[in-house]
Write an enzyme that holds these catalytic residues in place. Structure first.
Site, PDB file in Angstrom:
ATOM      1  CG  PHE A 111      -0.563   1.098   2.847  1.00 51.36           C
ATOM      2  CD1 PHE A 111       0.591   0.155   3.526  1.00 51.36           C
ATOM      3  CD2 PHE A 111      -1.130   1.927   2.806  1.00 51.36           C
ATOM      4  CE1 PHE A 111       1.469   1.336   4.546  1.00 51.36           C
ATOM      5  CE2 PHE A 111      -0.556   2.720   3.751  1.00 51.36           C
ATOM      6  CZ  PHE A 111       0.036   2.069   4.759  1.00 51.36           C
ATOM      7  CE  LYS A 112       4.863   1.022   4.515  1.00 50.85           C
ATOM      8  NZ  LYS A 112       4.354   0.504   5.040  1.00 50.85           N
TER       9      LYS A 112
END
Ligand SMILES: *Cc1c(COP(=O)(O)O)cnc(C)c1O
Length: 495
Positions: A111-112
């Site tokens: 998700f970064k």
């Protein structure tokens, strides 16, 4: 409405959004927060008709008020494009009676990417707006995931360079391979003989070194950071909560205005804080459920009001959540003090000096929106197996922490509101733990064999990022001692 940002430790330090993005951390060590949280000026039914980019614009414009429409749309369009393997960008998938918000369809499978795809564009636009003509050099120390996502985000972005330090013997094989094969003329990856803390303190030292910074300035270069406390990472994360709600409305799973709960697998507290901001801006979220692994500092905090990092650091199968100091929690603490910078600074000083602090009963009352939960390594394995057997849906280890905590919450409270679970990594990123949770026969298999097996089990195609790893050329071979980081940086920059 124009939104100014203030430091959580000194409310006289007030800057624009673009200045806060350029600075990252406030000079007093505090974090920048919006002076007030804006409210959505579109209805939930309107959001339901938007795609990801439109939704991103409508949310981000409220927080980054010194960006023009053209600037912001340029950043959004440059970030959320074919780099993601689905045009939906963040698909919402129903499994086992919950909705999984898949935030891992970007280039590094975690998700970064949602924030680090757009941060380089926000940063270069901010530099332009503030008449900074120097080249921006991002310095980062990584224990694995952030470094790769930052490299992918900044690769070949004009006006920037990125140098990433990682502990040569302290990251997984896949993580190292992901980094040392990074393309882009402006990227540089350096292994150090030392651990992550050495890398981190070496980088911090360079940020604070006045002589070094002056030398860079003479050569037209300034340092900056891609750390998760930058509001340029936080604001883009608010978007996907609004987007997930809008998909529920679009699918007729809920009516606009119905309340939902969200569950977030948490480490540094950035992702769940974005959900909190979404709620404050008007998204009908009831409970914000904070899921921890065995490093359950946050669970204990929500239960007792005491934040205490004095405990053993436990290595788990969800390494991106192996954290004892959740930096972004400071932004919530600041809200709980009634936005009192002095009170907040005192608590943070106590954390620094003694490793703990306790909030007052009055502050605790405002924590009602939050719930803490945790899952052990064994529970995570069992949860992965359960979801696979019930629904043929394969979770990564971090998402499984959240999924388990979600089940426990429902069982304990009987609260059956629709739940959105933030799904933070692709199962392909943690194949070993995921597959052996499903069946012990996979134990000890090499990663490329595992990828084939996971494809068969999940029916989800092997991501290009994994296929590329097999054949990618190693481009970065510099290794240096922990005492030579600065010398190496100067040599890389040709100074
Ligand atoms: C970084 C990360 C987390 C933790 O997110 P925070 O914003 O630090 O709380 C959870 N899961 C994965 C896969 C991550 O990479």
């Amino acid at each position: 409405m124009n939104i100014i940002y203030e430091s959580t430790r000194n409310s006289n330090d007030r800057v624009t959004a673009s200045q806060a993005i350029l600075r990252g951390l406030a000079p007093d060590g505090g974090l920048y927060v919006p002076e007030k949280i804006p409210s959505f000026d579109k209805t939930l039914d309107e959001f339901a008709k938007m795609d990801y980019r439109e939704c991103a614009y409508e949310v981000m414009k409220l927080f980054l008020t010194d960006f023009t429409e053209e600037e912001l749309k340029h950043c959004i369009n440059s970030a959320y494009d074919e780099k993601f393997d689905t045009p939906e960008i963040a698909p919402l998938v129903k499994a086992d009676d919950s909705y999984f918000l898949e935030l891992y369809h970007g280039r590094t499978l975690a998700f970064k990417d949602m924030a680090l795809s757009i941060l380089p564009h926000l940063l270069t636009t901010s530099a332009k707006k503030n008449n900074i003509t120097d080249e921006i050099c991002i310095l980062t120390a990584t224990s694995g995931d952030t470094g790769k996502a930052a490299l992918a985000g900044f690769a070949d972005v004009p006006g920037t360079r990125i140098i990433v330090f990682y502990p040569k013997h302290g990251v997984s094989k896949v993580q190292e391979r992901q980094m040392v094969t990074q393309k882009g003329d402006n990227t540089c990856v350096i292994g150090i003989e030392g651990n992550f803390d050495d890398a981190q303190s070496g980088v911090k030292k360079m940020f604070g070194d006045k002589e070094l910074n002056a030398k860079l300035k003479e050569n037209g270069i300034v340092f900056s950071s891609a750390n998760s406390i930058n509001i340029g990472r936080l604001v883009p994360q608010i978007v996907y909560y609004v987007f997930s709600y809008s998909r529920l409305v679009a699918k007729n799973a809920i009516k606009a205005g119905d309340k939902i709960n969200v569950v977030v697998p948490t480490g540094n507290f950035g992702n769940i804080l974005a959900a909190y901001y979404a709620k404050r801006a008007g998204l009908p979220i009831d409970k914000l459920i904070c899921a921890s692994n065995d490093n359950k500092v946050l669970f204990d905090f929500f239960k007792s009001g005491v934040y205490d990092r004095n405990r053993d650091f436990i290595l788990t199968t969800s390494p991106s959540m192996d954290i004892l100091i959740s930096s972004n929690l400071e932004r919530l603490i600041y809200e709980l003090t009634g936005r009192n910078a002095e009170k907040n600074a005192a608590l943070m000083e106590s954390l620094k000096q003694t490793g703990k602090y306790e909030i007052s009963d009055e502050m605790k009352k405002d924590l009602e929106d939050f719930r803490g939960g945790f899952a052990t390594v064994e529970e995570v394995s069992a949860q992965i197996k359960k979801l696979y057997e019930n629904d043929k849906y394969v979770l990564d280890t971090h998402t499984a922490v959240a999924s388990k905590v979600c089940d426990e919450y429902k069982k304990e409270t009987g609260d059956n509101k629709p739940v959105v679970i933030a799904s933070t990594a692709s199962p392909y990123k943690f194949m070993g733990s995921v597959l052996t949770a499903i069946d012990k026969k996979y134990e000890g298999m090499d990663d490329f064999a595992l990828a084939d097996e996971l494809e068969k089990l999940s029916g989800m195609k092997i991501p290009q990022a994994i296929i590329d790893l097999k054949t990618a050329e190693v481009r970065h071979k510099i290794v240096c001692d922990k005492t030579e980081m600065q010398k190496t940086v100067l040599s890389v920059l040709g100074i």
